[in-house]
Design a protein around this motif. Structure first.
Motif, PDB file in Angstrom:
ATOM      1  N   TYR A  56       0.839  -1.200   0.000  1.00 26.06           N
ATOM      2  CA  TYR A  56       0.000   0.000   0.000  1.00 26.06           C
ATOM      3  C   TYR A  56       0.880   1.258   0.000  1.00 26.06           C
ATOM      4  CZ  TYR A  56      -3.301   3.560   1.587  1.00 26.06           C
ATOM      5  OH  TYR A  56      -4.061   4.699   1.708  1.00 26.06           O
ATOM      6  N   MET A  57       1.903   1.261   0.857  1.00 27.71           N
ATOM      7  CA  MET A  57       2.812   2.398   0.933  1.00 27.71           C
ATOM      8  C   MET A  57       3.537   2.597  -0.400  1.00 27.71           C
ATOM      9  SD  MET A  57       2.395   3.610   3.946  1.00 27.71           S
ATOM     10  CE  MET A  57       1.276   2.999   5.203  1.00 27.71           C
ATOM     11  N   CYS A  58       3.968   1.503  -0.999  1.00 31.31           N
ATOM     12  CA  CYS A  58       4.692   1.587  -2.268  1.00 31.31           C
ATOM     13  C   CYS A  58       3.798   2.082  -3.400  1.00 31.31           C
ATOM     14  CB  CYS A  58       5.279   0.215  -2.623  1.00 31.31           C
ATOM     15  SG  CYS A  58       6.631  -0.289  -1.532  1.00 31.31           S
ATOM     16  N   GLN A  59       2.550   1.683  -3.401  1.00 30.83           N
ATOM     17  CA  GLN A  59       1.632   2.140  -4.438  1.00 30.83           C
ATOM     18  C   GLN A  59       1.434   3.646  -4.353  1.00 30.83           C
ATOM     19  OE1 GLN A  59       0.295   0.041  -6.933  1.00 30.83           O
ATOM     20  NE2 GLN A  59       0.015   2.101  -7.773  1.00 30.83           N
ATOM     21  N   TRP A  60       1.317   4.153  -3.142  1.00 32.90           N
ATOM     22  CA  TRP A  60       1.187   5.608  -2.984  1.00 32.90           C
ATOM     23  C   TRP A  60       2.446   6.297  -3.523  1.00 32.90           C
ATOM     24  CZ3 TRP A  60       3.695   9.767  -1.124  1.00 32.90           C
ATOM     25  CH2 TRP A  60       2.980  10.945  -0.951  1.00 32.90           C
ATOM     26  N   LEU A  61       3.618   5.771  -3.195  1.00 32.38           N
ATOM     27  CA  LEU A  61       4.880   6.371  -3.656  1.00 32.38           C
ATOM     28  C   LEU A  61       4.949   6.373  -5.179  1.00 32.38           C
ATOM     29  CD1 LEU A  61       7.368   4.782  -1.094  1.00 32.38           C
ATOM     30  CD2 LEU A  61       6.771   7.207  -1.242  1.00 32.38           C
ATOM     31  N   GLN A  62       4.520   5.292  -5.821  1.00 33.51           N
ATOM     32  CA  GLN A  62       4.560   5.234  -7.282  1.00 33.51           C
ATOM     33  C   GLN A  62       3.609   6.262  -7.888  1.00 33.51           C
ATOM     34  OE1 GLN A  62       4.762   1.104  -9.030  1.00 33.51           O
ATOM     35  NE2 GLN A  62       4.625   0.511  -6.854  1.00 33.51           N
ATOM     36  N   ASN A  63       2.447   6.424  -7.283  1.00 37.71           N
ATOM     37  CA  ASN A  63       1.482   7.404  -7.799  1.00 37.71           C
ATOM     38  C   ASN A  63       1.970   8.833  -7.615  1.00 37.71           C
ATOM     39  OD1 ASN A  63      -0.213   5.281  -8.438  1.00 37.71           O
ATOM     40  ND2 ASN A  63      -1.437   5.461  -6.557  1.00 37.71           N
TER      41      ASN A  63
END
Length: 813
Positions: A56-63
């Motif tokens: 979840y944290m990584c998805q936010w960072l990618q976005n």
């Protein structure tokens, strides 16, 4: 281990959808998502094995990776000016530190759960290469992607270098590896040495100290480069410096050294600094630092796993909470058997000396060094008190036990004639009072001092071991006992006997000079010479407004002025010094001393007709001596030839050096060697006033040469800060050895004692036993029995494990 895992999970229990969102200490009126927190929490959840939340944290960072202007990277959700509060960057700016922590989180997720490294990682690393600047030493990355921020800031460059090295290794990118090495080379080239370890200022041209979090970043990035590129940078002194952020169970924002303002020295660390210190300690495998930080953490925890930005604060911010969570998660994975996360388990160094403590600068400074290294410290002393009394002396906790002198005198067992007194009566009487006091203090390590302290240290460690508590023992040899001919002979003989019986038993020996260390090693056939801890003062910068000796005396700069500091005695050559001054009409002398003997010197000066050139100043506080005497022309000391004097390096020599004064000293062996080795003064024949006067004139004539040799490196080497570092390392090493020493060894004095041991039906199947003799001593043992020495119950090294204590209580040799 379970406790640490639970603490880490509590720290991320707020809920992964909102844990990285909130206020910030730099933006307290608006709630934001914080990219730095998302990156750190991605790493934290990966460490805890929580794939869903880490993803979840990584998805936010990618976005969030691509900015409206096309740049790739991560920044701050509020305007920020790193180098000027008047010119703040917009929220679209990409920052090096934030991006490095985001990259760490993304790669941690990929590495932990076997996922591909996201494209945004490579896009950022390629994008930020344009903000790399090559230098003669290597290179650095800009603070941000803005031209005005293209400055060398060590913690930023270091964290980025670590991730470039990691990605270079995983993606086989030579260009990433190259810049990582260049940055690391540049940072190592700019390391500064200090008595407390290696450190970096904030930037190459920014001479301000790093706080705890940024100092940890600087070290952590280099650890990463070492790990991924096998560069082999030596970082032990850098991690040692990080230990100095934790003192006496508390974490501080800055290390105390250099020109740091007093108010900054006492500022508590912010939570993100504590968390990053813990993470870096684990990454560096510095279990001692890990234990120090864990002991300081509870002060920040308030409720529901939340940690305040400061101790006892209930204000939590995402970026700070993230650093704490990261440190706890990494700690949960580290194999550490040291202190639990509570202040009650902070290692306690108990020092013992048979005097009233006040005025014993070496004992007091040593205890302060223990506190500086992060330990709790208490000195147990002996004084004319009616009952056990707690006190604070120069900021150190002290427990004073009643002196047995009153009782001995009332029983007519302490004659007025010193030659008729029995030293052992005083020592054993004091020991009776000291044993229960030390037991109640629950020491982690015993540090005994001076001649009689050796007997006390031996007895205390035996007493504790017999009760099931094993602690290391350090003993400090202040004097060359064998050559101490200036004390009553019965005192000397008793002290020599103590050394014969007990000197091989401490786990570490300290002493005051190289020559004394060599002499003691030779006499007692020690496997290792004692570590030399010089009687050096604390180095500090002088405030020109502080009082000085010349101003106090009202003497102009044109008048040559010699100074003598400390206790004045005949055997210290004070009469020779005075007579030399009398023979040189241009010289003045000032004794900075409270000794009654100075009255006799003043009478001698009047007899010489030089009363107007003889001066005296009463006691000056220890930490002000070097500053006070700085305006003199030279410092002097005239020890006469006697065995203890030959090995002495008195503290006044180092006080003179810290004041920048050349030395005029007598030709006793160790002082002569020191002065000539560093060419910082002149030497004269002891008890020869004419020779002394010639040496004084030589120093006045060549004062510029000698002062030029008193360099900053020299005064740092012979500062208490440097000695303090050695003391802290010795304590740390011993405590660590005792944590990991799971097997005990017993060595017996002769065959019959060995049979007696077996007759006690002791289980010694995992224990080393053997026979030793005086000619063939065995030092690698935890228990030593010598039944041939009358009245000497088993001497015990403190590594003996508790399962032997019942045997010790019942067994008599």
């Amino acid at each position: 281990m379970k406790r640490r895992v639970q603490l880490a999970r509590d720290a991320v229990a707020l809920g992964h959808e909102s844990i990285a969102r909130g206020y910030d200490s730099h933006c307290q009126d608006e709630i934001h998502d914080h990219a730095m927190a998302f990156g750190i929490f991605a790493s934290t959840y990966a460490l805890l094995g929580d794939r869903v939340r880490s993803q979840y944290m990584c998805q936010w960072l990618q976005n969030d990776a691509v900015k409206p202007n096309g740049a790739t990277g991560w920044g701050l959700p509020f305007k920020w000016g790193a180098f000027s509060s008047d010119d703040k960057n917009s929220v679209t700016v990409v920052y090096g530190v934030t991006s490095a922590l985001a990259i760490r989180g993304l790669i941690d997720y990929s590495s932990t759960f076997g996922a591909d490294i996201p494209n945004c990682v490579v896009k950022f690393l390629d994008y930020y290469l344009q903000f790399f600047v090559e230098t003669p030493e290597g290179g650095y990355f800009g603070y941000s992607d803005q031209p005005a921020d293209l400055k060398s800031v060590f913690n930023v460059s270091s964290l980025l270098a670590g991730q470039y090295a990691r990605a270079g290794k995983l993606l086989n990118r030579a260009d990433y590896k190259r810049v990582a090495r260049l940055v690391a080379d540049d940072i190592m080239a700019n390391a500064q040495s200090s008595p407390v370890g290696d450190f970096w200022s904030y930037g190459a041209n920014i001479d301000r100290p790093n706080d705890a979090v940024h100092a940890s970043y600087a070290v952590q990035g280099l650890i990463d480069v070492n790990r991924w590129l096998d560069t082999g940078y030596k970082l032990d002194l850098a991690t040692r410096y990080l230990r100095k952020f934790v003192r006496n169970g508390r974490a501080f924002e800055y290390v105390r050294h250099g020109n740091l303002e007093p108010k900054l020295q006492q500022r508590p660390a912010r939570a993100w600094g504590v968390g990053m210190l813990l993470y870096t300690a684990c990454e560096a495998s510095d279990k001692y630092l890990q234990g120090l930080v864990e002991a300081a953490l509870p002060a920040y925890r308030h409720e529901n796993g939340q940690y305040g930005i400061l101790p006892a604060s209930k204000v939590s911010y995402p970026r700070h909470q993230a650093h704490i969570a990261l440190g706890l998660a990494r700690s949960a994975k580290a194999e550490y058997s040291g202190a639990k996360m509570t202040k009650t388990h902070q290692p306690h160094i108990v020092s013992i000396v048979l005097n009233g403590v006040a005025g014993d600068s070496r004992v007091i400074k040593t205890a302060k060094s223990a506190e500086e290294a992060g330990f709790k410290a208490t000195i147990v002393g002996m004084s004319k008190v009616e009952k056990v009394t707690k006190a604070t002396i120069e900021g150190v906790n002290v427990v004073l036990v009643p002196s047995p002198l009153t009782d001995l005198q009332s029983r007519k067992m302490w004659p007025s004639d010193k030659d008729q007194r029995q030293l052992w009566m005083l020592v054993e009487g004091a020991l009776k009072e000291i044993l229960p006091v030390v037991k109640n203090l629950n020491p982690s390590l015993i540090h005994s001092h001076d001649m009689s302290g050796l007997r006390v240290g031996a007895a205390v460690t035996k007493f504790l071991a017999a009760g099931g508590k094993s602690v290391p023992w350090v003993h400090d040899l202040h004097e060359f006992v064998v050559g101490l001919t200036t004390v009553p002979e019965n005192y000397r003989k008793s002290s020599v006997e103590y050394e014969r019986r007990y000197l091989r038993q401490p786990d570490h020996l300290l002493t005051v000079s190289d020559r004394l260390a060599q002499e003691v090693q030779g006499i007692y056939h020690l496997r290792q010479a004692p570590t030399v801890i010089y009687n050096a003062p604390v180095a500090r910068d002088v405030d020109p407004s502080e009082p000085d000796v010349r101003s106090v005396l009202g003497l102009p700069n044109s008048v040559p002025l010699a100074v003598y500091i400390g206790v004045a005695k005949k055997e210290r050559g004070c009469e020779t010094i005075l007579d030399a001054i009398a023979q040189n009409s241009n010289l003045h002398i000032c004794f900075v001393s409270d000794s009654g003997y100075v009255d006799q010197l003043q009478e001698r000066a009047l007899a010489h007709g030089m009363g107007d050139r003889f001066h005296r100043v009463p006691y000056v506080p220890t930490d002000q001596v070097s500053s006070f005497i700085r305006t003199a022309d030279f410092g002097t000391h005239g020890l006469i030839h006697y065995p203890n004097g030959e090995v002495a390096l008195p503290n006044k020599l180092f006080e003179y050096l810290q004041a920048g004064l050349p030395l005029v000293v007598s030709d006793v062996a160790e002082m002569k060697r020191f002065v000539e080795a560093y060419n910082v003064g002149a030497v004269f024949e002891a008890e020869n006033a004419e020779s002394c006067g010639a040496a004084m004139q030589s120093v006045i004539r060549d004062t510029e040469l000698f002062r030029a040799n008193i360099t900053k490196d020299l005064t740092n080497k012979f500062s208490w800060q440097e000695q303090s570092r050695k003391i802290g390392d010795i304590y740390s090493d011993l405590l660590q050895k005792f944590r990991t020493n799971l097997r005990s060894k017993i060595v017996i004095g002769d065959g019959s004692a060995n049979l007696d041991l077996l007759a006690q039906k002791m289980d010694i199947s995992d224990t080393k036993t053997g026979v030793i003799s005086v000619d063939q001593p065995e030092f690698a043992c935890d228990f030593y029995a010598n039944p041939t020495v009358l009245s000497d119950r088993a001497g015990m090294l403190s590594g003996l494990v508790s399962r032997y204590h019942t045997f010790l209580e019942s067994f008599t040799f």
